[in-house]
Design a protein around this motif. Structure first.
Motif, PDB file in Angstrom:
ATOM      1  N   VAL A  81       0.835  -1.199   0.000  1.00 12.64           N
ATOM      2  CA  VAL A  81       0.000   0.000   0.000  1.00 12.64           C
ATOM      3  C   VAL A  81       0.873   1.254   0.000  1.00 12.64           C
ATOM      4  O   VAL A  81       1.770   1.399   0.844  1.00 12.64           O
ATOM      5  CB  VAL A  81      -0.917   0.029   1.239  1.00 12.64           C
ATOM      6  N   GLY A  82       0.607   2.155  -0.917  1.00 12.20           N
ATOM      7  CA  GLY A  82       1.277   3.447  -0.944  1.00 12.20           C
ATOM      8  C   GLY A  82       0.346   4.516  -0.416  1.00 12.20           C
ATOM      9  O   GLY A  82      -0.836   4.528  -0.741  1.00 12.20           O
ATOM     10  N   VAL A  83       0.874   5.404   0.434  1.00  8.18           N
ATOM     11  CA  VAL A  83       0.084   6.512   0.984  1.00  8.18           C
ATOM     12  C   VAL A  83       0.791   7.811   0.616  1.00  8.18           C
ATOM     13  O   VAL A  83       1.947   8.026   1.003  1.00  8.18           O
ATOM     14  CB  VAL A  83      -0.038   6.401   2.519  1.00  8.18           C
ATOM     15  N   ILE A  96       0.006  10.593  10.134  1.00 10.46           N
ATOM     16  CA  ILE A  96      -0.267   9.769  11.308  1.00 10.46           C
ATOM     17  C   ILE A  96      -1.684   9.206  11.261  1.00 10.46           C
ATOM     18  O   ILE A  96      -1.922   8.049  11.620  1.00 10.46           O
ATOM     19  CB  ILE A  96      -0.043  10.593  12.592  1.00 10.46           C
ATOM     20  N   THR A  97      -2.638  10.016  10.789  1.00  8.09           N
ATOM     21  CA  THR A  97      -4.034   9.578  10.727  1.00  8.09           C
ATOM     22  C   THR A  97      -4.210   8.394   9.794  1.00  8.09           C
ATOM     23  O   THR A  97      -4.809   7.368  10.161  1.00  8.09           O
ATOM     24  CB  THR A  97      -4.935  10.738  10.269  1.00  8.09           C
ATOM     25  N   VAL A  98      -3.690   8.489   8.579  1.00 13.29           N
ATOM     26  CA  VAL A  98      -3.864   7.401   7.605  1.00 13.29           C
ATOM     27  C   VAL A  98      -3.164   6.135   8.072  1.00 13.29           C
ATOM     28  O   VAL A  98      -3.717   5.031   7.992  1.00 13.29           O
ATOM     29  CB  VAL A  98      -3.343   7.813   6.212  1.00 13.29           C
ATOM     30  N   LEU A  99      -1.947   6.272   8.574  1.00 14.32           N
ATOM     31  CA  LEU A  99      -1.210   5.095   9.036  1.00 14.32           C
ATOM     32  C   LEU A  99      -1.888   4.445  10.236  1.00 14.32           C
ATOM     33  O   LEU A  99      -1.892   3.222  10.373  1.00 14.32           O
ATOM     34  CB  LEU A  99       0.229   5.473   9.374  1.00 14.32           C
ATOM     35  N   SER A 100      -2.475   5.263  11.097  1.00  5.42           N
ATOM     36  CA  SER A 100      -3.199   4.711  12.252  1.00  5.42           C
ATOM     37  C   SER A 100      -4.419   3.921  11.799  1.00  5.42           C
ATOM     38  O   SER A 100      -4.700   2.832  12.318  1.00  5.42           O
ATOM     39  CB  SER A 100      -3.641   5.844  13.188  1.00  5.42           C
ATOM     40  N   LEU A 101      -5.146   4.456  10.822  1.00  5.35           N
ATOM     41  CA  LEU A 101      -6.318   3.752  10.296  1.00  5.35           C
ATOM     42  C   LEU A 101      -5.919   2.419   9.668  1.00  5.35           C
ATOM     43  O   LEU A 101      -6.575   1.394   9.876  1.00  5.35           O
ATOM     44  CB  LEU A 101      -7.033   4.629   9.263  1.00  5.35           C
ATOM     45  N   LEU A 102      -4.829   2.435   8.915  1.00  6.21           N
ATOM     46  CA  LEU A 102      -4.364   1.205   8.273  1.00  6.21           C
ATOM     47  C   LEU A 102      -3.874   0.198   9.297  1.00  6.21           C
ATOM     48  O   LEU A 102      -4.149  -1.001   9.185  1.00  6.21           O
ATOM     49  CB  LEU A 102      -3.259   1.526   7.266  1.00  6.21           C
ATOM     50  N   MET A 103      -3.154   0.663  10.304  1.00  8.92           N
ATOM     51  CA  MET A 103      -2.663  -0.244  11.335  1.00  8.92           C
ATOM     52  C   MET A 103      -3.829  -0.910  12.059  1.00  8.92           C
ATOM     53  O   MET A 103      -3.824  -2.128  12.270  1.00  8.92           O
ATOM     54  CB  MET A 103      -1.788   0.514  12.339  1.00  8.92           C
ATOM     55  N   TYR A 104      -4.811  -0.118  12.430  1.00  8.14           N
ATOM     56  CA  TYR A 104      -5.963  -0.669  13.134  1.00  8.14           C
ATOM     57  C   TYR A 104      -6.703  -1.680  12.276  1.00  8.14           C
ATOM     58  O   TYR A 104      -7.133  -2.730  12.751  1.00  8.14           O
ATOM     59  CB  TYR A 104      -6.909   0.479  13.524  1.00  8.14           C
ATOM     60  N   HIS A 105      -6.826  -1.377  10.971  1.00  6.53           N
ATOM     61  CA  HIS A 105      -7.542  -2.269  10.061  1.00  6.53           C
ATOM     62  C   HIS A 105      -6.765  -3.553   9.797  1.00  6.53           C
ATOM     63  O   HIS A 105      -7.364  -4.642   9.706  1.00  6.53           O
ATOM     64  CB  HIS A 105      -7.801  -1.528   8.739  1.00  6.53           C
ATOM     65  N   LEU A 106      -5.441  -3.452   9.674  1.00  7.13           N
ATOM     66  CA  LEU A 106      -4.639  -4.591   9.234  1.00  7.13           C
ATOM     67  C   LEU A 106      -4.060  -5.423  10.379  1.00  7.13           C
ATOM     68  O   LEU A 106      -3.576  -6.529  10.150  1.00  7.13           O
ATOM     69  CB  LEU A 106      -3.478  -4.104   8.357  1.00  7.13           C
ATOM     70  N   GLU A 107      -4.091  -4.892  11.596  1.00 10.99           N
ATOM     71  CA  GLU A 107      -3.483  -5.614  12.713  1.00 10.99           C
ATOM     72  C   GLU A 107      -4.116  -6.999  12.863  1.00 10.99           C
ATOM     73  O   GLU A 107      -5.331  -7.124  12.978  1.00 10.99           O
ATOM     74  CB  GLU A 107      -3.659  -4.828  14.007  1.00 10.99           C
ATOM     75  N   SER A 108      -3.300  -8.021  12.843  1.00  8.49           N
ATOM     76  CA  SER A 108      -3.813  -9.391  12.920  1.00  8.49           C
ATOM     77  C   SER A 108      -3.934  -9.826  14.367  1.00  8.49           C
ATOM     78  O   SER A 108      -3.344  -9.210  15.253  1.00  8.49           O
ATOM     79  CB  SER A 108      -2.895 -10.329  12.162  1.00  8.49           C
TER      80      SER A 108
END
Length: 245
Positions: free
Chosen positions: A193-195, A233-245
């Motif tokens: 994923v590129g942001v 920080i906002t986008v990466l936080s959203l992705l981390m929360y979504h992708l965290e296994s």
């Protein structure tokens, strides 16, 4: 417990050989003695608990006491394309991006980038930024050290991102928060994923249009205008929360 990184080549079981500036830090700054314990990551998702064995010429010899696989990495490769901000904001962005799971940070020169760096200054900046990434990786318990790449032009960044599975393009003129939620929630584990984040002042419309032509998904982060560091920080936080296994 102190945490250091090595390469897999430095692991020669039952020993690990620490080299470079970390040896001076361990020996002369921390004054670590034989038997004291440290954590070592091999940059390949393995962590070792070791004890200081001895110091040799330019090396610290560590005895492996325990070995385990790390599970701190996201099951997706996230690349942050950060428009060069002013002052020391880039250092903050890199630090937080590493903490939030980014695999690579690419500094990008955009039309509204105020910072101008020649080749020599740019190279020194990248070296400094990689040291910050390394320090943040230690603090966050990462299994790998995210790389800060060379500074790219906007066109180069788009070409680099073309090989990724998904490109997210937060844009202040975008609308439709429901669509943005759908786009982020559609990112799957295992994808790259590129942001893209603009500098102060955001992206020019021409840049946004070009990203759209390259297949980027334009999204909104809400009704408020976010600072460049806040947007990253906002986008990466959203992705981390979504992708965290």
């Amino acid at each position: 417990m102190q945490h250091f990184f090595v390469t897999p080549m430095q692991v020669e079981k039952p020993y690990i050989y620490l080299e470079g500036s970390d040896v001076n830090h361990m020996k002369n700054v921390l004054r670590m003695k034989k038997g004291e314990k440290v954590e070592i990551s091999d940059g390949n998702n393995r962590k070792y608990v070791c004890a200081v064995e001895c110091y040799e010429e330019g090396k610290a010899v560590l005895t492996i006491l325990e070995e385990k696989e790390l599970d701190t990495e996201l099951n997706a490769r996230i690349c942050l394309f950060q428009g060069l901000p002013k002052a020391d904001k880039m250092e903050l962005v890199i630090q937080k991006a590493v903490e939030l799971g980014a695999a690579e940070i690419i500094p990008v020169i955009t039309k509204r980038s105020v910072v101008k760096l020649d080749a020599k200054k740019g190279e020194k900046k990248v070296q400094r930024w990689n040291e910050i990434a390394k320090s943040a990786a230690k603090q966050a318990g990462r299994g790998v050290i995210p790389q800060v790449s060379r500074i790219m032009s906007y066109q180069e960044a788009l070409e680099y991102a073309a090989a990724l599975d998904v490109i997210l393009f937060p844009y202040e003129l975008a609308e439709g928060i429901a669509h943005s939620r759908e786009v982020i929630s559609s990112v799957k584990q295992g994808q790259s994923v590129g942001v893209f984040i603009g500098p102060e002042g955001g992206f020019e419309k021409e840049e946004a249009d070009l990203a759209d032509k390259k297949g980027a998904a334009t999204i909104t982060l809400g009704r408020r205008i976010l600072r460049t560091e806040t947007a990253a920080i906002t986008v990466l936080s959203l992705l981390m929360y979504h992708l965290e296994s």
